[in-house]
Write a protein that holds these residues in place. Structure first.
Motif, short mmCIF file in Angstrom:
data_model
loop_
_atom_site.label_atom_id
_atom_site.label_comp_id
_atom_site.label_asym_id
_atom_site.label_seq_id
_atom_site.Cartn_x
_atom_site.Cartn_y
_atom_site.Cartn_z
N ASP A 177 34.78 -28.14 -15.82
CA ASP A 177 34.40 -26.76 -16.10
C ASP A 177 34.73 -26.45 -17.56
N GLU A 213 32.94 -16.51 -3.77
CA GLU A 213 33.92 -17.41 -4.36
C GLU A 213 35.29 -16.77 -4.15
N HIS A 260 26.00 -27.21 -11.77
CA HIS A 260 25.38 -25.88 -11.80
C HIS A 260 25.86 -25.15 -13.04
N CYS A 263 28.32 -26.90 -15.30
CA CYS A 263 29.62 -27.28 -14.76
C CYS A 263 29.44 -28.17 -13.54
N THR A 265 30.81 -28.81 -10.20
CA THR A 265 31.63 -27.95 -9.33
C THR A 265 31.75 -28.54 -7.93
N TYR A 280 31.31 -20.34 -7.17
CA TYR A 280 30.99 -20.26 -8.60
C TYR A 280 30.56 -18.84 -8.98
#
Length: 295
Positions: A177, A213, A260, A263, A265, A280
């Motif tokens: 990230d 999230e 995505h 990043c 993830t 996210y």
């Protein structure tokens, strides 16, 4: 462990059944040969049903068969895999027709098979025969596939408890990230044990649930794990996939990742939904194509 199930089986090829719908069985057995395990939708020998023979044919090979019929659907040479003098440990995983059998402490199965039919396994049976009796230690069903602090069931994943953004030694980094390593974690949330991501600089982990999230302060980090990421899609889960938790309804969840917004993830794969969910940007996002963590 005090809640293990311990018992003996005679030389009579009669299965002793007990409930287990977790998708995972961890056990130790002391027998000279022919340790037999049944995976059944009922507490008895019915069709459809799977059988796994470990150390059959004079402790020379192991097989999987379906509905007590020939030919066997999978077999592997396993000389001296059992012992009449000491306990040997094994695990069995099953999900959507995929069955894997491995040794305690090994990440990869030595025997596996995929059935196009999806049999709803609700019971496991064990027995010995063909001149063999045995002693068994059955560990409690653990769909999450491990235990805090190391060891653990069904592939021996090591999950180490942590909090506040801390990463234990040998934490398994599976994502990225903005240049920062992201770690594979799981956490209890709303009655489920959910795989997710840890971004250390945020001081917390995140799990996908309920469209959001969700930040969590306490979590477990996957450690000391020599796994691999394999391209996958939908709800077909490889037999050597790493179980990472369970839904609030008891469905096994697996560990996945995808790129995505630049990043990489990490999130949860829920087989019945056929997608990977990632946490996210405050949301729970779904992807039908993803990578799945395997042993």
């Amino acid at each position: 462990m005090s809640n293990n199930i311990e018992f003996a089986t005679e030389d009579k090829l009669e299965y002793c059944f007990f409930p287990n719908a977790s998708g995972c069985l961890q056990f130790r057995v002391k027998a000279p040969h022919d340790a037999h395990i049944a995976l059944s939708p009922e507490a008895g020998e019915v069709d459809p049903m799977y059988e796994i023979f470990i150390g059959g044919w004079g402790n020379t090979k192991s097989i999987i068969r379906k509905n007590r019929t020939k030919p066997d659907v999978a077999e592997a040479p396993t000389p001296n895999i059992l012992s009449g003098d000491e306990f040997r440990g094994f695990w069995i995983r099953w999900n959507n027709g995929q069955i894997g059998v491995g040794r305690e402490g090994d990440f990869s199965p030595f025997l596996s098979w995929t059935d196009s039919e999806r049999v709803n396994i609700e019971y496991v049976g064990v027995c010995t025969g063909w001149g063999s009796s045995g002693n068994w230690i059955i560990q409690p069903a653990a769909p999450g596939g491990g235990s805090s602090g190391g060891g653990g069931a069904c592939g021996a994943q090591c999950w180490v408890a942590s909090s506040g953004g801390a990463v234990p030694p040998s934490g398994f980094a599976g994502g990225e990230d903005n240049g920062e390593s992201v770690y594979v974690v799981r956490a209890n949330y709303n009655g489920a044990l959910i795989p997710g991501k840890l971004v250390p600089s945020h001081g917390q982990a995140y799990v996908p649930w309920g469209g959001a999230e969700n930040p969590v302060q306490e979590y477990e980090v996957l450690c000391d794990f020599p796994g691999q990421w394999l391209a996958n899609s939908g709800g077909n889960i490889p037999a050597n996939a790493v179980p990472g938790g369970q839904s609030e309804d008891g469905e096994p969840l697996y560990i996945g990742r995808t790129v995505h917004d630049g990043c990489l993830t990490i999130g949860k794969i829920q087989p019945s939904h056929g997608v990977l969910y990632i946490p996210y940007g405050g949301q729970e996002l779904s992807f039908s194509d993803y990578e799945i963590l395997c042993s």
